[in-house]
Design a protein around this motif. Structure first.
Motif, mmCIF file in Angstrom:
data_model
loop_
_atom_site.group_PDB
_atom_site.id
_atom_site.type_symbol
_atom_site.label_atom_id
_atom_site.label_comp_id
_atom_site.label_asym_id
_atom_site.label_seq_id
_atom_site.Cartn_x
_atom_site.Cartn_y
_atom_site.Cartn_z
ATOM 1 N N HIS A 164 0.853 -1.184 0.000
ATOM 2 C CA HIS A 164 0.000 0.000 0.000
ATOM 3 C C HIS A 164 0.888 1.233 0.000
ATOM 4 O O HIS A 164 2.012 1.219 0.520
ATOM 5 N N ALA A 176 -5.033 -2.209 5.271
ATOM 6 C CA ALA A 176 -4.673 -2.920 4.049
ATOM 7 C C ALA A 176 -4.630 -4.423 4.294
ATOM 8 O O ALA A 176 -5.072 -5.227 3.453
ATOM 9 N N GLU A 194 -3.129 2.729 8.174
ATOM 10 C CA GLU A 194 -3.410 2.284 6.816
ATOM 11 C C GLU A 194 -2.811 0.910 6.545
ATOM 12 O O GLU A 194 -3.387 0.114 5.790
#
Length: 368
Positions: free
Chosen positions: A270, A296, A292
């Motif tokens: 990512h 992911a 994040e």
């Protein structure tokens, strides 16, 4: 999994997918079974016994099992049946009847608290009419109509309040079809209970008696009983009809599926928030690189546990994952903050926690 050639109805050859679970024996007479079949059989047996006999088909009618509203004072029934809060002392005005009803109410309240808080089951209902029949040496007793009921202590008394609407016992419909071949229209039968908005149960009882008049052992009694009616084992047994799942197979001892489950997953790639355009953001809230990375991995189907310290964004992570799950329409997510998330109002404005995005209910397509 492999494929074999089969002949269709018109004589043409067609390939059909075959798994080992589809085969039972070979030409040599050797039994072929899935490695997890023994565990599946055990789970089905336990599910069938879970919760004990179902009160929806084996209701034990007695002073200790429910509050017999049929013996209540006639003057208090209209207030109760229309859904207004009614004290038990108003329903039973003689000392003996009130004492019996209070003992039953104490047991029902204790059981209801256990089922609601531990199991998440709302089990207390008012039953209208009790159907009884025998098949061979087995006897059955099932409520005909059911309506949810709230019961709570009120000082030394108990307060009862009907909720929702009357519905026909679904287990009665199912068993009538399986035992006698009768097809009961549950919606039409429940509709007979109302005449001009006034509840009148007798047409329901008369209709069921007419449908079963050819069955010698079948009878319908006009009763009003408050008790806990929750069928746990029936639904679990039906859900256990197919247990062919990779995770269950792995737990049941299938080597190939166990290897699939335990195989390490590659860490998904990512792009961090500092290395991409702000226009590409698709989360409900701003997230840092660590958050994040977690999202992911969850989106890639990884199973993981995330432990955070207070004030480090755990609730924000829950909000963002919930929004992503709603958008995708699949997945599961458990969070200790789910109780706080449920305080979002129907208008989309957080009722108590400003860290929950107002767009979360709209992303889910539902009001909370």
């Amino acid at each position: 999994m492999w494929r074999r050639e089969e002949k269709s109805a018109d004589g043409t050859a067609a390939d059909a997918a075959v798994s080992i679970s589809d085969l039972h024996e070979t030409a040599t007479g050797v039994e072929i079974a899935h490695a997890a079949e023994a565990e599946r059989t055990r789970l089905r047996a336990e599910a069938a016994d879970f919760g004990g006999p179902s009160p929806l088909v084996s209701f034990r009618d007695g002073p200790e099992s429910g509050i017999d509203i049929s013996k209540a004072h006639p003057g208090s029934l209209p207030q109760f049946i229309t859904g207004k809060s009614t004290l038990l002392s108003n329903l039973f005005r003689d000392e003996v009847g009130l004492r019996t009803a209070r003992l039953a109410a104490e047991r029902i309240t204790a059981k209801n608290t256990e089922l609601r808080t531990v199991r998440g089951i709302e089990a207390v209902h008012l039953a209208v009419g009790v159907a009884r029949w025998r098949i061979g040496g087995a006897g059955f007793a099932a409520p005909v109509l059911l309506r949810p009921l709230a019961i709570r202590r009120h000082h030394s008394d108990f307060e009862l309040k009907l909720q929702g609407a009357f519905e026909v016992n679904p287990e009665l419909v199912r068993i009538a079809r399986e035992h006698f071949g009768l097809s009961i229209d549950a919606a039409a039968l429940a509709a007979l209970a109302y005449d001009g908005g006034i509840f009148k149960p007798q047409p329901v009882i008369d209709s069921l008696r007419a449908m079963t008049r050819s069955i010698d052992t079948f009878s319908v009694e006009p009763r009003l009983v408050v008790s806990t009616f929750a069928d746990v084992s029936g639904a679990m047994s039906r859900d256990g009809g197919s247990l062919d799942h990779v995770l269950l197979n792995a737990l049941g001892g299938h080597v190939g599926d166990r290897e699939r489950v335990t195989a390490p997953r590659a860490t998904p790639h990512h792009t961090g928030p500092d290395d991409r355009s702000p226009a590409s953001d698709n989360l409900l809230l701003d997230a840092d690189a660590e958050q994040e990375a977690v999202l992911a991995r969850v989106a890639a189907g990884h199973s993981l546990t995330v432990a955070t310290l207070p004030g480090t964004g755990g609730r924000r992570l829950s909000s963002m994952r919930s929004g992503s799950w709603c958008a995708a329409g699949s997945g599961s997510w458990w969070s200790r903050h789910v109780g706080r998330l449920s305080t979002v109002s129907a208008t989309g404005s957080p009722a108590s926690d400003s860290t929950v995005s107002p767009s979360l209910p709209r992303a889910c397509g539902a009001t909370w």
